[in-house]
Design an enzyme around this catalytic site. Structure first.
Site, short mmCIF file in Angstrom:
data_model
loop_
_atom_site.label_atom_id
_atom_site.label_comp_id
_atom_site.label_asym_id
_atom_site.label_seq_id
_atom_site.Cartn_x
_atom_site.Cartn_y
_atom_site.Cartn_z
N GLY A 178 13.89 1.65 -116.79
CA GLY A 178 14.48 0.36 -117.08
C GLY A 178 14.85 0.27 -118.55
O GLY A 178 14.80 -0.80 -119.16
N SER A 220 17.73 0.71 -120.18
CA SER A 220 19.10 0.47 -120.62
C SER A 220 19.31 -0.93 -121.19
O SER A 220 20.37 -1.20 -121.78
CB SER A 220 20.07 0.68 -119.45
OG SER A 220 19.81 -0.24 -118.40
N SER A 221 18.33 -1.81 -121.05
CA SER A 221 18.48 -3.16 -121.59
C SER A 221 17.13 -3.83 -121.74
O SER A 221 16.10 -3.30 -121.28
CB SER A 221 19.39 -4.02 -120.68
OG SER A 221 18.77 -4.21 -119.41
N GLY A 222 17.13 -5.00 -122.37
CA GLY A 222 15.94 -5.83 -122.44
C GLY A 222 14.76 -5.20 -123.16
O GLY A 222 14.91 -4.47 -124.15
N ARG A 281 19.52 2.73 -113.62
CA ARG A 281 20.51 2.99 -112.57
C ARG A 281 21.93 3.05 -113.10
O ARG A 281 22.73 3.88 -112.66
CB ARG A 281 20.42 1.89 -111.49
CG ARG A 281 19.14 1.94 -110.66
CD ARG A 281 19.07 0.76 -109.71
NE ARG A 281 18.98 -0.51 -110.44
CZ ARG A 281 18.91 -1.70 -109.86
NH1 ARG A 281 18.92 -1.78 -108.53
NH2 ARG A 281 18.82 -2.80 -110.56
N LYS A 319 25.69 1.74 -118.91
CA LYS A 319 24.75 1.04 -119.79
C LYS A 319 23.84 2.03 -120.52
O LYS A 319 23.52 1.85 -121.69
CB LYS A 319 23.90 0.05 -118.99
CG LYS A 319 24.60 -1.25 -118.64
CD LYS A 319 23.62 -2.20 -117.99
CE LYS A 319 24.28 -3.54 -117.65
NZ LYS A 319 23.32 -4.46 -116.99
N ASP A 377 17.56 5.61 -109.42
CA ASP A 377 16.81 4.44 -108.98
C ASP A 377 15.36 4.87 -108.74
O ASP A 377 15.08 5.61 -107.78
CB ASP A 377 17.42 3.87 -107.71
CG ASP A 377 16.78 2.54 -107.29
OD1 ASP A 377 15.63 2.28 -107.69
OD2 ASP A 377 17.43 1.78 -106.54
N SER A 436 4.00 -5.63 -116.89
CA SER A 436 3.82 -6.69 -115.90
C SER A 436 4.49 -7.95 -116.43
O SER A 436 5.63 -7.92 -116.87
CB SER A 436 2.33 -6.90 -115.63
OG SER A 436 2.10 -7.92 -114.69
N TYR A 481 7.93 -12.82 -106.82
CA TYR A 481 7.82 -12.01 -108.05
C TYR A 481 6.36 -11.77 -108.47
O TYR A 481 5.97 -10.63 -108.74
CB TYR A 481 8.57 -12.73 -109.16
CG TYR A 481 8.53 -12.06 -110.52
CD1 TYR A 481 9.27 -10.91 -110.77
CD2 TYR A 481 7.79 -12.61 -111.56
CE1 TYR A 481 9.26 -10.32 -112.02
CE2 TYR A 481 7.77 -12.02 -112.81
CZ TYR A 481 8.51 -10.89 -113.04
OH TYR A 481 8.49 -10.29 -114.28
N LYS A 508 3.79 -8.20 -109.63
CA LYS A 508 3.25 -7.98 -110.97
C LYS A 508 1.73 -7.98 -110.97
O LYS A 508 1.09 -7.27 -111.76
CB LYS A 508 3.80 -9.05 -111.93
CG LYS A 508 5.31 -8.94 -112.17
CD LYS A 508 5.68 -7.58 -112.78
CE LYS A 508 7.13 -7.50 -113.17
NZ LYS A 508 7.48 -6.22 -113.85
#
Length: 332
Positions: free
Chosen positions: A39, A41-43, A64, A68, A93, A172, A186, A190
């Site tokens: 994960g 590629s961002s954030g 994925r 990006k 993925d 988390s 959600y 977590k």
């Protein structure tokens, strides 16, 4: 007698602070280390990769969206501290096929060496009332948020055991510590990471491998912006009781805690309180951490009850307003 008791407590606390470093894990050195971020590629994932790269690490980004990934690679490379550093991008993925995840991580290790730290940051969110959320969304979130962390961790653990060193981070959420309105799909995914992390830590601690569970609060990321578009009113009002953090700040805290081998990683005063309240039987990496949990648990529980009362009040108020509005519509 009172002075004697106070003196004893002070002496005991000072002794704990002196002894504590002797039982804490040896910090992981990031210069030259191979850090894998899913994960990425961002954030928060991207910011963690940048933070590690700034400290001299070699980075493998997994996500994925290939476009990006390439954009993020260019952004990360601006923070290069030596000409030997490499940023490797892999488009896959992590929640779909374990064998594929295992193969791409083998390729990454062939190019950049064994994985020293794995950061499981791939995740997604769906908010809404329990009865309004599509059933397949529960399955999707469990696959991405839980299995998307299980597969990469399973793929690197054997090599870490052979080398008798490593760090694994599970990102988390504070919604993985406290179930809130709108997060019925959600939150369980977590919460599951916490159980995985506790069981795995007990297995791998003798091999000098340390697990970190990060509980970031609401964080200013593209994913958070997208999630906010579909939040129920109750969820929005509850979220407004705390501030939104910057992804860079969260990433710095997570990287620092992972390097130190801390099991819990939290941000801000609310995060600290939640970590104490939900510590339960979770591992500690220092005597002082355990002492803080024992001393602060009672008062934090009292504060927590006030928070819960406030949240319940918000939910009731929204329900009453909705019923009043529905009643008015029927009489027209």
């Amino acid at each position: 007698m009172l002075l004697l008791a106070v003196a004893f407590i002070v002496t005991f606390v000072l002794l704990l602070y002196m002894v504590s470093p002797l039982i804490s894990p040896k910090p992981l050195k990031l210069p030259g280390a191979h850090v894998v971020v899913t994960g990425g590629s961002s954030g928060i994932g991207k910011c963690i990769a940048i933070e590690c790269y700034k400290q001299g690490a070699f980075i493998t980004l997994i996500a994925r969206d290939e476009n990006k990934l390439l954009q993020t690679k260019k952004e990360i490379e601006k923070y290069c501290v030596n000409d030997k550093q490499v940023v490797l991008c892999i488009s896959v993925d992590v929640s779909k096929d374990y064998e594929q995840v295992e193969n791409v991580l083998k390729q990454a290790q062939e190019k950049l060496g064994p994985v020293d730290m794995l950061v499981n940051c791939a995740g997604t969110s769906v908010t809404g009332k329990f009865e309004d959320i599509e059933v397949n969304s529960f399955e999707t979130l469990m696959a991405v948020n839980y299995l998307g962390s299980v597969y990469p961790s399973r793929a690197v653990i054997a090599t870490m055991k052979e080398r008798r060193m490593g760090r694994i981070v599970f990102v988390s959420s504070q919604a993985g510590q406290l179930g809130l309105f709108g997060y019925t799909a959600y939150s369980p995914t977590k919460f599951a990471l916490r159980g995985l992390a506790e069981a795995l830590q007990m297995e791998v601690k003798p091999y000098n491998i340390y697990i970190t569970v990060a509980y970031p609060p609401d964080t200013d990321t593209p994913g958070f912006a997208e999630e906010s578009k579909t939040k129920p009113l109750e969820t929005k009002l509850i979220s407004e009781t705390s501030s939104v953090c910057q992804a860079e700040q969260v990433a710095r805290v997570i990287v620092k805690d992972a390097i130190q081998g801390n099991f819990n990683s939290s941000v801000g005063s609310d995060g600290y309180m939640l970590s104490i309240l939900t510590s339960g039987m979770s591992p500690v990496t220092s005597i002082t951490e355990g002492l803080q949990q024992v001393v602060c648990m009672g008062i934090f529980r009292i504060i927590g009850l006030f928070y819960l009362g406030s949240f319940d009040s918000i939910v009731r108020r929204c329900m009453m307003q909705r019923e009043k509005s529905d009643s008015a519509d029927k009489t027209e």
